[in-house]
Design a protein around this motif. Sequence first.
Motif, PDB file in Angstrom:
ATOM      1  N   MET A   1       0.860  -1.194   0.000  1.00 39.25           N
ATOM      2  CA  MET A   1       0.000   0.000   0.000  1.00 39.25           C
ATOM      3  C   MET A   1       0.890   1.236   0.000  1.00 39.25           C
ATOM      4  SD  MET A   1      -2.948   1.028   2.749  1.00 39.25           S
ATOM      5  CE  MET A   1      -3.861   2.565   2.574  1.00 39.25           C
ATOM      6  N   MET A   2       0.614   2.167  -0.871  1.00 39.61           N
ATOM      7  CA  MET A   2       1.462   3.342  -1.032  1.00 39.61           C
ATOM      8  C   MET A   2       0.705   4.609  -0.640  1.00 39.61           C
ATOM      9  SD  MET A   2       4.472   4.468  -2.283  1.00 39.61           S
ATOM     10  CE  MET A   2       5.055   3.357  -3.541  1.00 39.61           C
ATOM     11  N   SER A   3       1.217   5.356   0.297  1.00 41.47           N
ATOM     12  CA  SER A   3       0.642   6.638   0.659  1.00 41.47           C
ATOM     13  C   SER A   3       1.255   7.711  -0.228  1.00 41.47           C
ATOM     14  CB  SER A   3       0.936   6.940   2.137  1.00 41.47           C
ATOM     15  OG  SER A   3       0.693   8.290   2.434  1.00 41.47           O
ATOM     16  N   LYS A   4       0.586   8.833  -0.330  1.00 38.90           N
ATOM     17  CA  LYS A   4       1.108   9.932  -1.144  1.00 38.90           C
ATOM     18  C   LYS A   4       2.424  10.450  -0.587  1.00 38.90           C
ATOM     19  CE  LYS A   4      -0.192  14.473  -2.965  1.00 38.90           C
ATOM     20  NZ  LYS A   4      -1.234  15.527  -2.983  1.00 38.90           N
ATOM     21  N   TYR A   6       4.226   8.743   2.104  1.00 36.76           N
ATOM     22  CA  TYR A   6       5.064   7.745   2.779  1.00 36.76           C
ATOM     23  C   TYR A   6       4.758   6.354   2.239  1.00 36.76           C
ATOM     24  CZ  TYR A   6       7.244   5.036   6.520  1.00 36.76           C
ATOM     25  OH  TYR A   6       8.027   4.173   7.216  1.00 36.76           O
ATOM     26  N   ASN A   7       5.817   5.607   1.959  1.00 36.29           N
ATOM     27  CA  ASN A   7       5.662   4.237   1.488  1.00 36.29           C
ATOM     28  C   ASN A   7       5.587   3.319   2.706  1.00 36.29           C
ATOM     29  OD1 ASN A   7       5.865   1.701   0.331  1.00 36.29           O
ATOM     30  ND2 ASN A   7       7.286   2.372  -1.250  1.00 36.29           N
ATOM     31  N   LEU A   8       4.413   2.735   2.935  1.00 35.67           N
ATOM     32  CA  LEU A   8       4.189   1.945   4.146  1.00 35.67           C
ATOM     33  C   LEU A   8       5.048   0.680   4.221  1.00 35.67           C
ATOM     34  CD1 LEU A   8       0.325   2.279   4.538  1.00 35.67           C
ATOM     35  CD2 LEU A   8       2.119   3.451   5.814  1.00 35.67           C
ATOM     36  N   LYS A   9       5.651   0.301   3.106  1.00 39.20           N
ATOM     37  CA  LYS A   9       6.515  -0.888   3.159  1.00 39.20           C
ATOM     38  C   LYS A   9       7.746  -0.650   4.028  1.00 39.20           C
ATOM     39  CE  LYS A   9       9.524  -0.214  -0.887  1.00 39.20           C
ATOM     40  NZ  LYS A   9       9.966  -0.760  -2.189  1.00 39.20           N
ATOM     41  N   TYR A  10       8.084   0.633   4.268  1.00 39.36           N
ATOM     42  CA  TYR A  10       9.245   0.956   5.103  1.00 39.36           C
ATOM     43  C   TYR A  10       8.884   1.075   6.578  1.00 39.36           C
ATOM     44  CZ  TYR A  10      11.507   2.250   0.680  1.00 39.36           C
ATOM     45  OH  TYR A  10      12.030   2.242  -0.587  1.00 39.36           O
ATOM     46  N   LEU A  11       7.591   0.993   6.923  1.00 42.41           N
ATOM     47  CA  LEU A  11       7.156   1.310   8.280  1.00 42.41           C
ATOM     48  C   LEU A  11       7.812   0.421   9.335  1.00 42.41           C
ATOM     49  CD1 LEU A  11       5.364   2.979  10.128  1.00 42.41           C
ATOM     50  CD2 LEU A  11       3.521   1.338   9.747  1.00 42.41           C
ATOM     51  N   LYS A  12       7.784  -0.896   9.133  1.00 38.44           N
ATOM     52  CA  LYS A  12       8.346  -1.805  10.114  1.00 38.44           C
ATOM     53  C   LYS A  12       9.837  -1.540  10.327  1.00 38.44           C
ATOM     54  CE  LYS A  12       9.084  -6.717  11.145  1.00 38.44           C
ATOM     55  NZ  LYS A  12       8.916  -8.109  10.661  1.00 38.44           N
ATOM     56  N   GLY A  13      10.591  -1.406   9.230  1.00 41.25           N
ATOM     57  CA  GLY A  13      12.027  -1.151   9.332  1.00 41.25           C
ATOM     58  C   GLY A  13      12.326   0.182   9.993  1.00 41.25           C
ATOM     59  N   ASP A  14      11.506   1.213   9.687  1.00 41.53           N
ATOM     60  CA  ASP A  14      11.728   2.531  10.288  1.00 41.53           C
ATOM     61  C   ASP A  14      11.476   2.505  11.791  1.00 41.53           C
ATOM     62  OD1 ASP A  14      12.483   3.726   7.940  1.00 41.53           O
ATOM     63  OD2 ASP A  14      10.506   4.548   7.479  1.00 41.53           O
ATOM     64  N   GLY A 312      17.067  -1.549   9.767  1.00 41.64           N
ATOM     65  CA  GLY A 312      15.931  -1.440   8.858  1.00 41.64           C
ATOM     66  C   GLY A 312      15.473  -0.043   8.534  1.00 41.64           C
ATOM     67  N   GLY A 313      16.026   0.989   9.185  1.00 41.74           N
ATOM     68  CA  GLY A 313      15.604   2.361   8.924  1.00 41.74           C
ATOM     69  C   GLY A 313      15.906   2.797   7.501  1.00 41.74           C
ATOM     70  N   ARG A 314      14.898   3.394   6.837  1.00 37.68           N
ATOM     71  CA  ARG A 314      15.086   3.827   5.447  1.00 37.68           C
ATOM     72  C   ARG A 314      14.560   5.222   5.162  1.00 37.68           C
ATOM     73  NH1 ARG A 314      18.131   0.532   5.797  1.00 37.68           N
ATOM     74  NH2 ARG A 314      18.648  -1.261   4.480  1.00 37.68           N
ATOM     75  N   THR A 315      13.775   5.809   6.069  1.00 40.75           N
ATOM     76  CA  THR A 315      13.218   7.139   5.807  1.00 40.75           C
ATOM     77  C   THR A 315      13.393   8.026   7.038  1.00 40.75           C
ATOM     78  OG1 THR A 315      10.961   6.843   6.656  1.00 40.75           O
ATOM     79  CG2 THR A 315      11.424   5.951   4.458  1.00 40.75           C
ATOM     80  N   ARG A 316      12.943   9.274   6.917  1.00 43.86           N
ATOM     81  CA  ARG A 316      13.051  10.237   8.016  1.00 43.86           C
ATOM     82  C   ARG A 316      12.323   9.774   9.266  1.00 43.86           C
ATOM     83  NH1 ARG A 316      14.926  14.642   5.630  1.00 43.86           N
ATOM     84  NH2 ARG A 316      14.652  14.760   3.375  1.00 43.86           N
TER      85      ARG A 316
END
Length: 557
Positions: A1-4, A6-14, A312-316
């Motif tokens: 699922m892609m938000s405008k 934020y890409n939710l695929k990164y949520l767990k790793g972040d 796993g962090g990939r975004t802010r």
Amino acid sequence: MMSKYYNLKYLKGDLTGGLVAGVVALPLALAFGVQSGLGAIAGLYGAIAVGIFAAIFGGTRTQASGPTGPMTVVSAALVAASIELTGSLESAMPIIILTFLAGGVFQIIFGLINIAGYVKYFPYPVVSGFMSGVGLIIIILQLFPFAGLGSEKSTWLVMQDLPRLFTDFNWQALTLGVFTVLVYVVFPYITKAIPSALVALVLASVASYFLQWDVPIIGEIPSGLPSLQVSGLFSVDASAYAIILEYALVLAVLGSIDSLLTSVIADNMTKTKHNSNRELIGQGIGNSIAAIFGGIPGAGATKGTVININSGGRTRLSGAVHGLFLLAVLLGLGKLAAYIPLSVLAGLLIPIALKIIDVKGLKHLLVVPRADAVVLIIVLLITTFGSLIQAVGIGLLLASLLFMKRSSDIGEKGMEVGTIAGFDGEKPWQDEIEFYEEYKDKVYIKHLYGPLFFGFTSHFQDEIKNIPEQIQALIIRMDRVPYIDQSGLYAIENAVLDLEKRGVQVLLTAVQEQPKDKLVSIDIVPDLISEAHIFEEINGAFTYLKNNLKSKTSKTS
């Protein structure tokens, strides 16, 4: 699922990366707060504010920011100077807060005017000497707390007071300090799933609490949200503005260098490209907000950033989570932190300080160009026992003067002093045309002109990173390189290491006497570049590659 946004695929790793980075940052934030002279809570406030806001507004997506060794040492020097001027910590606080705030504002200005483009021109011996000096300062100032004793605030006074360390030490505090160091060093060999700094902090503190040992502890830490510390800022005496301007500039410059170096490491790990100017603006915003709440300033923390990415962090979001975790600790666990012994914090800071010392630069002191070694030693000594500000200024001045002297000497010999050419549009020389036409998709030829010194090394490394993936070999022609300094040596070393990871061979041709002596002296030759890959003439390199590339092709066909 892609938000405008934020890409939710990164949520767990972040979330995982941010939480682990926050756990690692907690003991260091407390320790750096104590080191600064403002108390453990100031370190925690700084870690929260810089951690959250530098992540949101900065230019590196995976950066974990907070108090660092170099920034804390400068902060401690400011605190000591301000107390000397005003007579007490309470009356010095407006000067300290205003300086921290001004440092953050300077960083924002640096980002707006593209000062990041000039940070890369700092000579290696200056940066090395300064960082090693900072490491030594932390070690020297933690010697007495490590032994359960109160400490002088300057390295010189601590050195004069050393005999007391052997007669008045608290054996219980010393035992806890040694135990902390041992756990910090040994625990990673057992498992890296739990940060060794946190394990050392908890085990040593719990042991101290249950054994009821009489050792100095952090003491009461305020819980709840911090209050604004802006009262009195506009009544600062005019005589203090020299200190404010001096230390604010040093904090801004040092914080910028510290953060941008960490950003480069993050880029290499994530194969991304940070925005240098935005990073400085984000760090400046974080440090400004930290200041008005009484927190110490920080920068991009290399250890926290690496752990964030590896977890796993990939975004802010990961950097913001790291700061939010520390905020949760502040709101819920402040009372427990009060029982942490100061010798345990010293036991964490001493091995961290050892990592700040540039062992590589010190190890090569006898073999790098003598002028570079002298600059490094002078900067190290002034940093450790004198003024941090003067150390950087004198180091830059000496490095610049020495380079002008070298350039003059080269000019007197009638040799060409030019700039390093770029890869894009770099035309082959006459003796390269035939080989170039046949192998231009597999081999790059790089022409170097003039001395390879600190002013060109960053550009050289950027050029190396731009080599396309399909290239199998790089020939560096050094016919016109009469001199190489310490910055140039390490630039070549880093470039070869990067290319080696990609399977790209590096060949050198027509290396003059001084550059070759220095390459050999620090073992770049033959450890990284074998003697078989150094040729007196370009044709020797061509013959080698024709045979090598043919055999490589035949093996894969």
